[in-house]
Scaffold this motif. Sequence first.
Motif, PDB file in Angstrom:
ATOM      1  N   SER A  52     -44.190 -85.138 -23.177  1.00  0.00           N
ATOM      2  CA  SER A  52     -45.530 -84.975 -23.752  1.00  0.00           C
ATOM      3  C   SER A  52     -45.980 -86.188 -24.544  1.00  0.00           C
ATOM      4  O   SER A  52     -47.164 -86.306 -24.889  1.00  0.00           O
ATOM      5  CB  SER A  52     -45.563 -83.729 -24.653  1.00  0.00           C
ATOM      6  OG  SER A  52     -44.618 -83.859 -25.720  1.00  0.00           O
ATOM      7  N   ARG A  53     -45.076 -87.106 -24.801  1.00  0.00           N
ATOM      8  CA  ARG A  53     -45.443 -88.285 -25.602  1.00  0.00           C
ATOM      9  C   ARG A  53     -46.039 -89.413 -24.778  1.00  0.00           C
ATOM     10  O   ARG A  53     -46.565 -90.374 -25.323  1.00  0.00           O
ATOM     11  CB  ARG A  53     -44.200 -88.804 -26.338  1.00  0.00           C
ATOM     12  CG  ARG A  53     -43.687 -87.854 -27.421  1.00  0.00           C
ATOM     13  CD  ARG A  53     -42.348 -88.299 -27.965  1.00  0.00           C
ATOM     14  NE  ARG A  53     -41.284 -88.207 -26.937  1.00  0.00           N
ATOM     15  CZ  ARG A  53     -40.010 -88.498 -27.198  1.00  0.00           C
ATOM     16  NH1 ARG A  53     -39.655 -88.911 -28.402  1.00  0.00           N
ATOM     17  NH2 ARG A  53     -39.112 -88.390 -26.244  1.00  0.00           N
ATOM     18  N   LYS A  54     -45.969 -89.338 -23.440  1.00  0.00           N
ATOM     19  CA  LYS A  54     -46.589 -90.363 -22.610  1.00  0.00           C
ATOM     20  C   LYS A  54     -46.959 -89.785 -21.259  1.00  0.00           C
ATOM     21  O   LYS A  54     -46.323 -88.855 -20.761  1.00  0.00           O
ATOM     22  CB  LYS A  54     -45.660 -91.572 -22.447  1.00  0.00           C
ATOM     23  CG  LYS A  54     -44.262 -91.251 -21.939  1.00  0.00           C
ATOM     24  CD  LYS A  54     -43.411 -92.512 -21.905  1.00  0.00           C
ATOM     25  CE  LYS A  54     -42.018 -92.217 -21.394  1.00  0.00           C
ATOM     26  NZ  LYS A  54     -41.154 -93.422 -21.364  1.00  0.00           N
ATOM     27  N   LYS A  55     -48.055 -90.341 -20.672  1.00  0.00           N
ATOM     28  CA  LYS A  55     -48.558 -89.832 -19.398  1.00  0.00           C
ATOM     29  C   LYS A  55     -47.683 -90.225 -18.222  1.00  0.00           C
ATOM     30  O   LYS A  55     -47.461 -89.439 -17.303  1.00  0.00           O
ATOM     31  CB  LYS A  55     -49.979 -90.351 -19.160  1.00  0.00           C
ATOM     32  CG  LYS A  55     -51.020 -89.776 -20.099  1.00  0.00           C
ATOM     33  CD  LYS A  55     -52.394 -90.301 -19.725  1.00  0.00           C
ATOM     34  CE  LYS A  55     -53.476 -89.688 -20.618  1.00  0.00           C
ATOM     35  NZ  LYS A  55     -54.830 -90.170 -20.241  1.00  0.00           N
ATOM     36  N   LEU A  56     -47.225 -91.472 -18.236  1.00  0.00           N
ATOM     37  CA  LEU A  56     -46.455 -92.004 -17.113  1.00  0.00           C
ATOM     38  C   LEU A  56     -45.091 -92.492 -17.587  1.00  0.00           C
ATOM     39  O   LEU A  56     -44.891 -92.819 -18.758  1.00  0.00           O
ATOM     40  CB  LEU A  56     -47.209 -93.163 -16.458  1.00  0.00           C
ATOM     41  CG  LEU A  56     -48.601 -92.861 -15.900  1.00  0.00           C
ATOM     42  CD1 LEU A  56     -49.254 -94.156 -15.423  1.00  0.00           C
ATOM     43  CD2 LEU A  56     -48.520 -91.855 -14.751  1.00  0.00           C
ATOM     44  N   LYS A  57     -44.163 -92.547 -16.635  1.00  0.00           N
ATOM     45  CA  LYS A  57     -42.855 -93.143 -16.897  1.00  0.00           C
ATOM     46  C   LYS A  57     -42.449 -93.942 -15.665  1.00  0.00           C
ATOM     47  O   LYS A  57     -42.927 -93.682 -14.547  1.00  0.00           O
ATOM     48  CB  LYS A  57     -41.802 -92.091 -17.227  1.00  0.00           C
ATOM     49  CG  LYS A  57     -41.366 -91.242 -16.055  1.00  0.00           C
ATOM     50  CD  LYS A  57     -40.152 -90.389 -16.431  1.00  0.00           C
ATOM     51  CE  LYS A  57     -39.607 -89.625 -15.215  1.00  0.00           C
ATOM     52  NZ  LYS A  57     -38.405 -88.848 -15.536  1.00  0.00           N
ATOM     53  N   ALA A  58     -41.575 -94.906 -15.852  1.00  0.00           N
ATOM     54  CA  ALA A  58     -41.140 -95.758 -14.743  1.00  0.00           C
ATOM     55  C   ALA A  58     -40.169 -95.008 -13.843  1.00  0.00           C
ATOM     56  O   ALA A  58     -39.174 -94.453 -14.309  1.00  0.00           O
ATOM     57  CB  ALA A  58     -40.490 -97.025 -15.273  1.00  0.00           C
ATOM     58  N   HIS A  59     -40.479 -94.985 -12.565  1.00  0.00           N
ATOM     59  CA  HIS A  59     -39.543 -94.450 -11.574  1.00  0.00           C
ATOM     60  C   HIS A  59     -38.494 -95.506 -11.232  1.00  0.00           C
ATOM     61  O   HIS A  59     -37.300 -95.222 -11.098  1.00  0.00           O
ATOM     62  CB  HIS A  59     -40.307 -94.043 -10.311  1.00  0.00           C
ATOM     63  CG  HIS A  59     -39.416 -93.755  -9.139  1.00  0.00           C
ATOM     64  ND1 HIS A  59     -38.975 -94.742  -8.268  1.00  0.00           N
ATOM     65  CD2 HIS A  59     -38.879 -92.601  -8.695  1.00  0.00           C
ATOM     66  CE1 HIS A  59     -38.214 -94.204  -7.345  1.00  0.00           C
ATOM     67  NE2 HIS A  59     -38.149 -92.902  -7.562  1.00  0.00           N
ATOM     68  N   SER A  60     -38.949 -96.764 -11.112  1.00  0.00           N
ATOM     69  CA  SER A  60     -38.062 -97.877 -10.794  1.00  0.00           C
ATOM     70  C   SER A  60     -38.735 -99.186 -11.168  1.00  0.00           C
ATOM     71  O   SER A  60     -39.958 -99.255 -11.340  1.00  0.00           O
ATOM     72  CB  SER A  60     -37.680 -97.868  -9.303  1.00  0.00           C
ATOM     73  OG  SER A  60     -38.843 -97.841  -8.491  1.00  0.00           O
ATOM     74  N   ILE A  61     -37.915-100.211 -11.284  1.00  0.00           N
ATOM     75  CA  ILE A  61     -38.377-101.565 -11.618  1.00  0.00           C
ATOM     76  C   ILE A  61     -37.907-102.512 -10.521  1.00  0.00           C
ATOM     77  O   ILE A  61     -36.745-102.480 -10.119  1.00  0.00           O
ATOM     78  CB  ILE A  61     -37.824-102.022 -12.980  1.00  0.00           C
ATOM     79  CG1 ILE A  61     -38.393-101.158 -14.109  1.00  0.00           C
ATOM     80  CG2 ILE A  61     -38.129-103.495 -13.231  1.00  0.00           C
ATOM     81  CD1 ILE A  61     -37.770-101.460 -15.453  1.00  0.00           C
ATOM     82  N   VAL A  62     -38.840-103.342 -10.020  1.00  0.00           N
ATOM     83  CA  VAL A  62     -38.505-104.328  -8.982  1.00  0.00           C
ATOM     84  C   VAL A  62     -38.556-105.713  -9.615  1.00  0.00           C
ATOM     85  O   VAL A  62     -39.612-106.165 -10.079  1.00  0.00           O
ATOM     86  CB  VAL A  62     -39.490-104.249  -7.797  1.00  0.00           C
ATOM     87  CG1 VAL A  62     -39.072-105.240  -6.716  1.00  0.00           C
ATOM     88  CG2 VAL A  62     -39.555-102.832  -7.244  1.00  0.00           C
ATOM     89  N   VAL A  63     -37.405-106.384  -9.660  1.00  0.00           N
ATOM     90  CA  VAL A  63     -37.328-107.741 -10.214  1.00  0.00           C
ATOM     91  C   VAL A  63     -37.545-108.726  -9.079  1.00  0.00           C
ATOM     92  O   VAL A  63     -36.787-108.737  -8.102  1.00  0.00           O
ATOM     93  CB  VAL A  63     -35.976-107.986 -10.899  1.00  0.00           C
ATOM     94  CG1 VAL A  63     -35.863-109.430 -11.366  1.00  0.00           C
ATOM     95  CG2 VAL A  63     -35.802-107.032 -12.079  1.00  0.00           C
TER      96      VAL A  63
END
Length: 534
Positions: A52-63
């Motif tokens: 509830s503290r944020k709308k989105l979250k990272a599923h993955s990060i591409v370097v």
Amino acid sequence: MSDVKNIYKSPKDKDGVWTWVNKYPEDAEDAAENEVTAQYAVLVRNIKSPDSRKKLKAHSIVVQSPWLKTALGKILEDYPGVVCELERLIFEAPFQPFVHRWKGFVKYRERENLDDTTKEHLTILHNILQYEMGHSIKVFEDYVEKGVVTYENLWMVFQPGAPVLAAHKGPLSAFELEDTTYTENRCGKFVRLRCDCIDYDGKAFGRCQENIDISEFVGTKRITELSAYPLTFHPRPDEIRDSLIKRGQLFEDLAGHHYKAYSGMAITWDIQGNELPIEVSGRIVVDIGSFNRFSPINFMRHRRLRDWKSRDRLLLLASKARHVRSGGELDGILRLSPYHKMLARCRTGGYSLKLKKWLDFFVEQVGDIQFSNDAFNKLVLPDDQKELIMAFSESQLEGCAFDDVISGKGKGVICLLSVTDKLHHRFSRRRQDPERRSRRREPPRAPAHALLGRPGRGPARGGARGGRGGGAKATELSDADLDELSGLDLNGRQIKNILKTAQLLASRKKTPLKRSFIDTILAIEKRRPEVHHD
């Protein structure tokens, strides 16, 4: 047709059924990752957040930045499953490698000798990770500080590639962690640690896999109270490390074939292959190669060695290990590095002579045999028979070329264990002098062939008359002795056996062949019980 045909997934109907169609979907959007996005140092793939503290979250990060890949190659060096040389380096939530190496990441970013681009790209990645897993990092640091952990966050304290401690199949031992997996079965939920230890298969050392499970628990639990925990959490890590290296040296020393004593608990198995403790005392043979070939348990659960890792070879070469081939196979004697000794098994395979069983022995319970030099003196036998037994035994230890008329028969002389106790110091000596073992000592030359080869009043009598020919210097037999011996009712084979056995007595006394030695053998032969055949 030399062409490609595309078909597309249809929307679901009212019953939730879909099929493949030819029509291109009208609501299909352009791919998000393209030539434009390829220019960015980092891509973050977002999904809706249940938090509830944020709308989105990272599923993955591409370097995508080559500068970042170079830096991460050093920060995440040897981290299992991470290959920083890939064109697209992808990390999925919860970003375990960065949680485990967070301190190293921060320290690397603070280096003063970094070029501007590397420093700028590291800052971008740092800010992303701080936002996405800041809470996890704080929780991890709190666990480390207070020495506790929850079941859900067990993965945080177990860093792949790091040594863990567990009283697994014996006393406290060290294993190298490969990965952790949350799983469950009929007995409940648990975390499985897939680990490696160092084992020996009778020819070479290598890695062997062990699975260690931590059952689900409620609330927090002290890390050192878990069935397995990282070595770094031990209250005296240096002390336990030194102790394990010392035990690993015992494991290395027991590689090969060894005649030893044992007192304590060992391991046997039931017909299903389940381990059972068994009390053992007495003499044993440590021989993992034979254990692997003949032990019943090995047919059910064969322990196969895994290849060395690249880091292993560097450690082994640094510790002056010998004969490490490029393929990981070991040839000859290998000297384990201190790190590999720390990971060595606490048990080794062998055979209990008393119980007549193949068992697993704990290496710290294996000791040297306390040989009794008086055992042979206490043996209740006539003195002449004891003297003959010693002559046979010493001839075998010295590599004497004594043989019977049938080739190879005389080389299989089996003597009493009391003789082993008396001559054990000479047998160690033989193992340490391989060149000496290759030299065969000939017994003193005597008239055996002459006795058998001269014509006369029968094979024994005729041979006795010419008995001293060619061997006078090695015998003190007189003509009268030979005449008397020639009158005995013996065939050629019996004469040869008696003479060659008498030669052993002469060799033991370091004197020429005497009549008294032959009389001793004849007296023993007279006391031999007759064998009656039905």
